[in-house]
Scaffold this active site. Structure first.
Site, PDB file in Angstrom:
ATOM      1  N   TYR A 246     154.276 -37.156  22.227  1.00 18.29           N
ATOM      2  CA  TYR A 246     152.993 -36.426  22.223  1.00 18.29           C
ATOM      3  C   TYR A 246     151.832 -37.294  21.767  1.00 18.29           C
ATOM      4  CZ  TYR A 246     154.921 -31.679  22.679  1.00 18.29           C
ATOM      5  OH  TYR A 246     155.525 -30.533  23.137  1.00 18.29           O
ATOM      6  N   SER A 277     157.415 -36.549  30.587  1.00 20.75           N
ATOM      7  CA  SER A 277     156.494 -36.265  29.481  1.00 20.75           C
ATOM      8  C   SER A 277     157.147 -35.302  28.500  1.00 20.75           C
ATOM      9  CB  SER A 277     155.231 -35.586  30.030  1.00 20.75           C
ATOM     10  OG  SER A 277     155.556 -34.252  30.423  1.00 20.75           O
ATOM     11  N   ASP A 278     156.635 -35.283  27.289  1.00 21.74           N
ATOM     12  CA  ASP A 278     156.996 -34.152  26.442  1.00 21.74           C
ATOM     13  C   ASP A 278     156.244 -32.952  27.007  1.00 21.74           C
ATOM     14  OD1 ASP A 278     157.633 -33.949  22.874  1.00 21.74           O
ATOM     15  OD2 ASP A 278     157.934 -32.511  24.486  1.00 21.74           O
ATOM     16  N   TRP A 279     156.593 -31.784  26.515  1.00 15.87           N
ATOM     17  CA  TRP A 279     156.036 -30.569  27.128  1.00 15.87           C
ATOM     18  C   TRP A 279     154.586 -30.362  26.687  1.00 15.87           C
ATOM     19  CZ3 TRP A 279     160.369 -31.893  28.706  1.00 15.87           C
ATOM     20  CH2 TRP A 279     161.107 -31.184  29.659  1.00 15.87           C
TER      21      TRP A 279
END
Ligand code: GLC
Length: 733
Positions: A246, A277-279
């Site tokens: 993030y 990607s992270d969420w």
């Protein structure tokens, strides 16, 4: 398409024309009459299958590969038989099924229970690389059974602050130990035809402002402390996916960091898989497209086809803002992971869930994870022949932990809590009582009742510590301090006063300060979050069926201010930036440099027996990379119980052109010995064990000169020492 001859006869000219038109448009049909396309032939080499499929895809189909079509999936492309992909958390088991675009909402299904493994910090505390492989294999089998192609774990961020809410999901403070444990985990999981995910790349080492914080650190800290586990995951385990973190790194979001994703991960390390990607961690189309992101997940507030890597990316390609080669590279990386996990071929076997073997792995990891911090006058193991009553006290004796902690939560088939494990093991022979003593649900007189119970019993087993409440061991927030919550220190003082035979068992994912009770408690065992078999494993260790063999994967500071990030005011950062002022001196490296006494040192853990180390030999050798050193010694179980020892090898560079920690972990071995048994142990060190990163070269320099080699039972318990001289300097990648 119907294939009977009558139809085929009439259709053939049209088909040929259509195929000609389509191929002219750069699109080949997935299937002309009777011929199987190369990409669907599992006998073909993977790269050939990737290229064949890529050549048949439209631009739209390529773009559909690089962004989500739901919270945990990507779209199928039926025309080419590209299946929908399912991604799933987490590090400790296959997460339950959820719905929801922007939030994971449980749907209460009855077919998504999973094996709840001990927390990864506990796996690290086993120092057992074989168990790490079994751990990954268990998760992989269950993920395959649940139809998942990508498992979003292991997390491998470094414990630079004991306060990180997600320390329980990671493997401690030392990059060498983390690397040695994640490699077999990933190999084990990916051998089950499920992709692992090395996360969170890089330096998501706190939850405070995790979505926006900018991390600043010097190049040597990056190379020597924070990158090594990811490099090992890529170069040694062939991890198929990496999750960008993030946070920002040196001013750029990790999901857009050309330096991290393209230069280091893909160019330097040759990573051929995909970066996910992270969420909700993607912030722009251009930044993520050119920065090296390959799959966008979880972006909040946008329809899936409006994700940064969806229509805006497609339009950018069409307008020539992004070369097709950039899209092709992303598509290739996604296809590679799909072919590598048999997404097009189907699995030979369906996988399995909650088998006896999975339960056994969970129990073995738990058992070998427990760290015996203190054991005065052999208070442990408890001898049921001499016991008539045991007072079990503490909310964590009954609290279920599986369904907590954030994205790592598990809907467990079952969870044997400590009290249940104790009752199962001795309940028929010993009078076991329980009182909460503390906790969110216990009454005002809980402490009184607990003290009374303590006074009346032969022995107390106190089970306390932390839990997955937000602000303790949970994603989304960091801890505020190292204190035991719910006034446990005060309670413990009263309990050990009421009954000096008090065994303290603490659950948690990181260090805790121990109050005045510590000096009066004869035994303290750290049990992490021990998973669904935790209570059974704990009972086996408490009553002597097995000896504890865990060793701390991080330093227990006596006070938070002794920890480097806190001593230097380098946590949690200010003005949106956190500077890793401690540089290389994370964990024991700092305590050594400042000659600080920890409460319990990195690598510490007692046993029910004792081991003797003797006869150290250091034998120099050579391999393709340069000089090697075989560290050989004898290890004897000098006690009367079967047990395992984790012998650790630390290397110190006595004179170096750049500052270095006084010693660093560079090897270890876990040896199981019967009473009286002696083994000769050899731990092989390559030139890497002597090297430091020199940004000026740039490269890894193993510098000519003298080194101290220490064999120890912990970072502060040296058993054997020897010197070794590197005759010449070598520089490696
Ligand atoms: C979370 C976590 C990540 C997890 C992902 C999907 O925010 O940071 O570790 O895999 O989102 O749940």
């Amino acid at each position: 398409m119907r294939s009977d001859s009558k139809v085929a006869g009439r259709l053939a000219p049209a088909l040929v024309l259509a195929a000609a038109l389509l191929s002219a448009a750069g699109v080949r049909t997935a299937r002309t009459q009777g011929e199987r396309p190369a990409y669907l032939d599992p006998a073909r080499p993977l790269e050939a299958r990737v290229e064949d499929l890529l050549s048949r895809m439209t631009v739209e189909e390529k773009v559909a590969l690089v962004h989500a079509d739901n919270r945990f999936s990507t779209a199928a492309a039926p025309r080419l038989q590209i299946p929908q992909r399912q991604l799933s958390d987490g590090p400790h088991g296959v997460r339950e099924e959820t719905v929801g675009r922007d939030v994971s909402q449980a749907v209460g299904r009855t077919d998504d229970f999973a094996t709840f493994m001990p927390a990864l910090v506990g796996l690290a505390a086993t120092w057992n690389t074989g168990l790490a492989g079994a751990y990954g294999a268990t998760l992989g089998e269950e993920a395959r059974r649940r139809g998942k192609q990508i498992m979003l774990a292991p997390g491998m961020n470094i414990m630079r602050t004991p306060l990180n809410g997600r320390n329980f999901e990671y493997l401690g403070e030392d990059p060498f130990l983390v690397s040695r444990m994640v490699v077999p985990y990933i190999r084990g999981e990916q051998a089950q035809e499920v992709a692992s995910c090395a996360k969170h790349f890089v330096a998501n080492d706190q939850e405070f402002e995790r979505n926006t914080i900018n991390v600043e650190m010097d190049e040597r800290a990056l190379r020597e402390i924070y990158l090594p586990p990811f490099r090992a995951a890529v170069e040694e385990a062939g991890v198929l996916t990496v999750m960008s973190a993030y946070n920002k790194f040196r001013g750029t979001y990790c999901s857009e960091s050309d330096y991290l994703l393209n230069k280091i991960l893909k160019d330097e390390w040759g990573f051929k898989g995909l970066v996910v990607s992270d969420w909700n961690a993607v912030h722009s189309t251009r930044g993520s497209v050119l920065g090296g992101l390959d799959l966008e997940m979880g972006t909040v507030g946008k329809p899936f086809d409006e994700f940064y890597l969806a229509r805006p990316f497609l339009e950018g390609v069409r307008k020539g803002e992004f070369p097709m080669s950039v899209l092709d590279d992303k598509a290739r990386r996604n296809l590679r992971a799909m072919f590598a996990t048999r997404a097009f071929d189907g699995h030979a076997t369906p996988g399995s869930i909650n088998t006896k073997e999975h339960q056994s792995v969970a129990r073995r990891v738990a058992e070998e994870s427990f760290v015996l911090l203190k054991n005065d006058s052999d208070a442990l193991p408890l001898n049921t022949e001499k016991l008539t009553s045991v007072a079990v006290i503490g909310e964590n004796a009954v609290r279920l932990q599986a369904y907590g902690g954030g994205s790592a939560r598990i809907k467990a088939f079952y969870e044997v809590a400590p009290l249940e494990g104790i009752l199962r093991r001795v309940g028929e022979r010993v009078n076991v009582t329980y009182s909460a003593g503390y906790g969110e649900k216990s009454g005002a007189d809980a402490a009184e009742r607990a003290v009374r119970a303590a006074r009346q019993a032969d022995v107390v087993v106190y089970v306390g510590g932390l839990n997955h409440t937000l602000g303790l061991d949970s994603e989304g927030a960091d801890r505020k301090d190292l204190k035991l919550p719910y006034a446990q220190d005060e309670l413990l003082v009263r309990i050990v006063e009421a009954n000096p035979r008090t065994i303290v068992v603490l659950l948690g994912g990181g260090p805790v300060e121990m109050g005045p009770w510590l000096s009066r408690a004869p035994a303290v065992l750290y049990a992490w979050y021990p998973g669904m078999e935790g209570g059974n494993a704990l009972a086996r260790v408490l009553f002597g069926d097995a000896s504890p063999s865990g060793k701390l994967p991080f330093t227990f500071p006596a006070r938070l201010e002794d920890s480097p990030a806190h001593a230097l005011g380098a946590y949690p950062g200010k003005g949106g930036t956190v500077r890793y002022a401690e540089g290389l001196l994370v964990g024991y490296r700092w305590f050594d440099a400042k000659k600080l006494a920890p409460l319990f040192p990195f690598g510490h853990g007692l046993s029910y027996t004792h081991f003797e180390y003797s006869n150290l030999r250091l034998v120099e050798g050579k391999d393709a990379k340069g000089p090697t050193l075989a560290v050989t010694f004898d290890l004897t179980n000098a006690g009367d119980r079967e047990a395992a020892e984790v012998a650790q090898v630390y290397v110190g560079d006595l004179k170096s052109s750049l500052p270095r920690p006084s010693k660093e972990l560079k090897g270890f071995a876990k040896i199981f010995l019967k009473p009286g048994e002696r083994n000769t142990v050899t731990i092989a060190l390559s030139r890497d064990a002597f090297a430091f990163y020199d940004p000026a070269r740039p490269g890894w320099v193993a510098e000519r000169g003298d080194f101290r080699v220490t064999v120890g039972a912990s970072s502060r318990d040296a058993k054997l020492e020897g010197n070794f001289t590197l005759a010449q300097t070598t520089v490696g990648k």
